[in-house]
Design a protein around this motif. Sequence first.
Motif, mmCIF file in Angstrom:
data_model
loop_
_atom_site.group_PDB
_atom_site.id
_atom_site.type_symbol
_atom_site.label_atom_id
_atom_site.label_comp_id
_atom_site.label_asym_id
_atom_site.label_seq_id
_atom_site.Cartn_x
_atom_site.Cartn_y
_atom_site.Cartn_z
ATOM 1 N N LEU A 36 0.855 -1.182 0.000
ATOM 2 C CA LEU A 36 0.000 0.000 0.000
ATOM 3 C C LEU A 36 0.889 1.229 0.000
ATOM 4 O O LEU A 36 1.722 1.405 0.889
ATOM 5 N N SER A 37 0.729 2.071 -1.018
ATOM 6 C CA SER A 37 1.512 3.304 -1.140
ATOM 7 C C SER A 37 0.579 4.506 -1.054
ATOM 8 O O SER A 37 -0.477 4.527 -1.695
ATOM 9 N N MET A 38 0.985 5.523 -0.275
ATOM 10 C CA MET A 38 0.128 6.696 -0.063
ATOM 11 C C MET A 38 0.902 7.993 -0.290
ATOM 12 O O MET A 38 1.961 8.202 0.291
ATOM 13 N N LYS B 55 1.728 -6.167 3.326
ATOM 14 C CA LYS B 55 3.059 -6.495 3.837
ATOM 15 C C LYS B 55 3.927 -5.252 4.029
ATOM 16 O O LYS B 55 4.764 -5.195 4.934
ATOM 17 N N LEU B 56 3.744 -4.263 3.148
ATOM 18 C CA LEU B 56 4.564 -3.052 3.195
ATOM 19 C C LEU B 56 3.680 -1.817 3.067
ATOM 20 O O LEU B 56 2.910 -1.696 2.116
ATOM 21 N N PHE B 57 3.786 -0.916 4.049
ATOM 22 C CA PHE B 57 3.087 0.363 4.020
ATOM 23 C C PHE B 57 4.107 1.442 3.666
ATOM 24 O O PHE B 57 5.057 1.676 4.423
ATOM 25 N N ALA B 58 3.916 2.092 2.524
ATOM 26 C CA ALA B 58 4.832 3.146 2.085
ATOM 27 C C ALA B 58 4.094 4.474 2.062
ATOM 28 O O ALA B 58 2.919 4.533 1.682
ATOM 29 N N GLY B 59 4.771 5.538 2.466
ATOM 30 C CA GLY B 59 4.109 6.830 2.483
ATOM 31 C C GLY B 59 5.069 7.999 2.450
ATOM 32 O O GLY B 59 6.219 7.901 2.880
ATOM 33 N N THR B 60 4.563 9.099 1.931
ATOM 34 C CA THR B 60 5.282 10.366 1.906
ATOM 35 C C THR B 60 4.448 11.420 2.606
ATOM 36 O O THR B 60 3.241 11.507 2.368
ATOM 37 N N SER B 61 5.077 12.204 3.465
ATOM 38 C CA SER B 61 4.427 13.329 4.129
ATOM 39 C C SER B 61 3.167 12.848 4.863
ATOM 40 O O SER B 61 3.238 11.988 5.717
ATOM 41 N N THR B 62 1.997 13.384 4.528
ATOM 42 C CA THR B 62 0.778 12.926 5.195
ATOM 43 C C THR B 62 0.558 11.435 4.951
ATOM 44 O O THR B 62 0.044 10.710 5.799
ATOM 45 N N GLY B 63 0.982 10.957 3.778
ATOM 46 C CA GLY B 63 0.919 9.530 3.497
ATOM 47 C C GLY B 63 1.861 8.735 4.383
ATOM 48 O O GLY B 63 1.581 7.583 4.733
ATOM 49 N N GLY B 64 2.981 9.365 4.762
ATOM 50 C CA GLY B 64 3.903 8.727 5.688
ATOM 51 C C GLY B 64 3.302 8.591 7.075
ATOM 52 O O GLY B 64 3.492 7.575 7.749
ATOM 53 N N LEU B 65 2.565 9.620 7.505
ATOM 54 C CA LEU B 65 1.890 9.547 8.800
ATOM 55 C C LEU B 65 0.840 8.445 8.782
ATOM 56 O O LEU B 65 0.698 7.689 9.756
ATOM 57 N N MET C 68 0.181 -3.938 -5.907
ATOM 58 C CA MET C 68 0.202 -2.633 -5.246
ATOM 59 C C MET C 68 -1.083 -1.852 -5.460
ATOM 60 O O MET C 68 -1.633 -1.807 -6.560
ATOM 61 N N ILE C 69 -1.530 -1.225 -4.371
ATOM 62 C CA ILE C 69 -2.576 -0.213 -4.458
ATOM 63 C C ILE C 69 -1.952 1.112 -4.023
ATOM 64 O O ILE C 69 -1.346 1.212 -2.956
ATOM 65 N N SER C 70 -2.065 2.106 -4.893
ATOM 66 C CA SER C 70 -1.473 3.421 -4.663
ATOM 67 C C SER C 70 -2.596 4.450 -4.571
ATOM 68 O O SER C 70 -3.459 4.512 -5.454
ATOM 69 N N ILE C 71 -2.582 5.243 -3.507
ATOM 70 C CA ILE C 71 -3.670 6.197 -3.279
ATOM 71 C C ILE C 71 -3.126 7.619 -3.212
ATOM 72 O O ILE C 71 -2.211 7.914 -2.430
ATOM 73 N N GLY C 72 -3.682 8.488 -4.028
ATOM 74 C CA GLY C 72 -3.301 9.889 -4.035
ATOM 75 C C GLY C 72 -4.199 10.708 -3.133
ATOM 76 O O GLY C 72 -5.203 10.224 -2.607
ATOM 77 N N THR C 73 -3.856 11.979 -2.983
ATOM 78 C CA THR C 73 -4.642 12.879 -2.130
ATOM 79 C C THR C 73 -5.443 13.874 -2.971
ATOM 80 O O THR C 73 -5.710 14.989 -2.538
ATOM 81 N N GLY C 74 -5.799 13.453 -4.152
ATOM 82 C CA GLY C 74 -6.605 14.309 -5.016
ATOM 83 C C GLY C 74 -5.773 14.923 -6.118
ATOM 84 O O GLY C 74 -4.675 15.430 -5.878
ATOM 85 N N TYR C 75 -6.307 14.847 -7.324
ATOM 86 C CA TYR C 75 -5.622 15.417 -8.482
ATOM 87 C C TYR C 75 -5.997 16.882 -8.610
ATOM 88 O O TYR C 75 -7.122 17.236 -8.933
ATOM 89 N N ASN C 76 -5.037 17.770 -8.338
ATOM 90 C CA ASN C 76 -5.284 19.206 -8.363
ATOM 91 C C ASN C 76 -5.283 19.745 -9.795
ATOM 92 O O ASN C 76 -4.330 19.492 -10.553
ATOM 93 N N PRO C 77 -6.310 20.497 -10.184
ATOM 94 C CA PRO C 77 -6.357 21.056 -11.542
ATOM 95 C C PRO C 77 -5.510 22.329 -11.667
ATOM 96 O O PRO C 77 -6.006 23.423 -11.938
#
Length: 303
Positions: free
Chosen positions: A7-9, A38-48, A209-218
């Motif tokens: 899971l990647s965030m 098995k593996l939780f990956a994240g950046t910034s808020t995704g890291g939290l 893998m399932i990868s989740i974004g925080t919204g696609y900004n226009p």
Amino acid sequence: MAAYPILSMDGGGIRGIMTAIILQRLEKQYPGFLSKIKLFAGTSTGGLLALGLACGMSPAEMRVLYQEFGDIVFTDSTLDDFRDLGRLVGADYSLGPLKLVLTKQFGDRYLDSIPKKVLISSFDLDNEDPSQNKRSWKAKFFHNYPGSDSDGDQKIVDVALRTANAPTYFPIYQGYVDGGVVANNPSVCALAQALNPETGGQKLQDLVMISIGTGYNPRYVASQDGDWGLAQWAPHLIYLVMEGSTNLADYQCRQLLGRRYLRLNVHLPEAIGMDRVDQIPLLEDLATNADLSQAFTWLEAFF
């Protein structure tokens, strides 16, 4: 069932509440699917989020943290604005409130106490190499896999603050800044860690893998031939760095994993900054009503 689900965030500040809600909906449809990661990956808020979920918190509990503490973390005083000349000579927000929230959740625990594997991106501003001509900044990925380069001896709170302090929004922390400057979408980094024979030791055909974004900004730049300098580019640079790399990682994962990869990233009706706590109701509504039928079908096939 997938042999090695990841899971990647993405990063995205307060927009991480969308990730929590989407995961909450997925878990409701397929109870226990997060326990198979098995593996939780994240950046910034995704890291939290990655740290919290890997420690056993539920998406619903993570959602409540955004609701209850978003206003506290993204609080700026008139005096601070005056002292910092807006954001010109100082960060918008203090890390103090975020550190208090994180300490309440994780205490003095270390990465090696987490029962699941994690990969958290950050950026080291100075490698402190004694040879001056080798002294440089570099990407840093904290993980709790065993081995010589394990970061298991690092405190969870410190790692969390090193990944979630976006430049201009928060101060530098212990020589590190937000992992979004190098990998706002850490999905490919997670693949690399899982495939590394000294850490994950997995085979590519076993990875899902399932990868989740925080919204696609226009956001966009309309100029076709602008002769721009720093003054014109400055308002866009942090967004170019943190949002521009997400599509690259998405492309790479699609090519490497094919059907074993799912990307969820809700389209936002307007550009929403990472500190816009006033937009929490809209973010919740978007995540609650997003069409997840494709994700449900995918989970049924691979989980």
